[in-house]
Design a protein around this motif. Structure first.
Motif, PDB file in Angstrom:
ATOM      1  N   PHE A  63       1.010  -1.214   0.533  1.00 48.56           N
ATOM      2  CA  PHE A  63      -0.157   0.074   0.097  1.00 48.56           C
ATOM      3  C   PHE A  63       0.844   0.894   0.585  1.00 48.56           C
ATOM      4  N   GLU A  64       0.640   1.829  -0.614  1.00 47.85           N
ATOM      5  CA  GLU A  64       1.386   3.505  -0.998  1.00 47.85           C
ATOM      6  C   GLU A  64       0.181   4.340  -0.335  1.00 47.85           C
ATOM      7  N   ASN A  65       0.787   5.845  -0.189  1.00 52.46           N
ATOM      8  CA  ASN A  65       0.331   6.793   0.221  1.00 52.46           C
ATOM      9  C   ASN A  65      -0.400   6.612   1.122  1.00 52.46           C
ATOM     10  N   VAL A  66      -0.467   5.940   2.435  1.00 53.20           N
ATOM     11  CA  VAL A  66      -0.416   5.862   3.642  1.00 53.20           C
ATOM     12  C   VAL A  66       0.209   6.986   5.135  1.00 53.20           C
ATOM     13  N   PRO A  67      -1.537   7.507   5.489  1.00 54.08           N
ATOM     14  CA  PRO A  67      -1.226   8.132   6.692  1.00 54.08           C
ATOM     15  C   PRO A  67      -0.711   7.329   7.292  1.00 54.08           C
ATOM     16  N   ALA A  68       0.100   7.874   8.581  1.00 52.58           N
ATOM     17  CA  ALA A  68       0.362   7.297   9.511  1.00 52.58           C
ATOM     18  C   ALA A  68      -0.793   7.664  10.825  1.00 52.58           C
ATOM     19  N   SER A  69      -1.720   9.209  10.725  1.00 55.46           N
ATOM     20  CA  SER A  69      -3.011   8.629  11.014  1.00 55.46           C
ATOM     21  C   SER A  69      -4.055   9.848  10.554  1.00 55.46           C
ATOM     22  N   ILE A  70      -5.274   9.355  10.356  1.00 57.77           N
ATOM     23  CA  ILE A  70      -6.166   9.941  10.254  1.00 57.77           C
ATOM     24  C   ILE A  70      -6.851  10.743  10.693  1.00 57.77           C
ATOM     25  N   PRO A  71      -7.565  11.597  10.829  1.00 57.08           N
ATOM     26  CA  PRO A  71      -8.959  12.188  11.871  1.00 57.08           C
ATOM     27  C   PRO A  71      -9.463  11.364  11.614  1.00 57.08           C
ATOM     28  N   ALA A  72     -10.295  10.551  13.131  1.00 57.31           N
ATOM     29  CA  ALA A  72     -12.036   9.580  13.147  1.00 57.31           C
ATOM     30  C   ALA A  72     -13.006  10.242  11.909  1.00 57.31           C
ATOM     31  N   GLY A  73     -13.683   9.388  10.678  1.00 55.89           N
ATOM     32  CA  GLY A  73     -14.341  10.414   9.902  1.00 55.89           C
ATOM     33  C   GLY A  73     -13.758  10.304   9.295  1.00 55.89           C
TER      34      GLY A  73
END
Ligand SMILES: [Cu+2]
Length: 194
Positions: A63-73
């Motif tokens: 998988f590429e362009n996976v952010p370490a974290s994202i906001p819920a929703g």
């Protein structure tokens, strides 16, 4: 006496002016709260951001362009950039602290029991114009630790696999020929939802 009274009055006026000035200062404070209104506007912008799709690419094999974290929703999108292999993004919310390295070595039945039901499943055949959303809609609502995995067997025929997905009603297709699942080749990633 009069003089003194006047002076006192003058002093009182000055004090009053001071109070007005202070009040003006408060007004200024209230005025500086105007940007707070804009901040409120920013909040609605942030809410709009929550709906923003973060598109993750599937490659051979990862998988590429996976952010370490994202906001819920946040809603995840999935795009298969491979010319040969069908890929999928299957997201699970992890209830375990186990590392991905350890998880992927578990026997299939044990792994399935640990992962539970996926939150969302999206697949795209190589060269297909659109991504098929089989489970959920890509949105990761609940904060926590998530794992993204691809279970497609290495070398599986994309048409055959997609037909099997349809036959399983969007569920896990059985009996499609191929090698080990892509996650064993590195198509696994972690993402934090905060
Ligand atoms: Cu894959």
């Amino acid at each position: 006496m009069h003089h003194t009274t006047r002076r006192v009055t003058a002093t009182a006026c000055l004090a009053l002016l001071g109070t007005i000035a202070a009040a003006c200062g408060d007004d200024a404070g209230a005025n500086s709260a105007v940007p707070t209104t804009e901040t409120t506007t920013d909040h609605s912008t942030a809410r709009a951001h929550d709906d923003t799709t973060v598109t993750i690419d599937g490659i051979d094999y990862g998988f590429e362009n996976v952010p370490a974290s994202i906001p819920a929703g946040t809603r995840l999108g999935f795009r298969n950039t491979s010319a040969n292999e069908l890929h999928e993004l299957v997201a699970f919310r992890l209830e375990t602290d186990a590392s991905l390295d350890e998880l992927v070595t578990r026997p299939p039945a044990e792994l399935e029991a640990t992962l539970g039901e996926p939150v969302t499943v999206m697949l795209q055949a190589p060269g297909a114009p659109e991504t098929t959303v089989a489970v959920g809609d890509g949105t990761l609502t609940e904060p926590g630790r998530y794992v993204l995995m691809c279970f497609i067997p290495v070398g599986a025929d994309p048409d055959e696999y997609m037909a099997a997905v349809a036959a399983a009603g969007g569920g896990k297709p059985e009996g499609v020929a191929g090698g080990p699942p892509h996650f064993t080749a590195g198509m696994v990633a972690e993402i934090a939802v905060e």
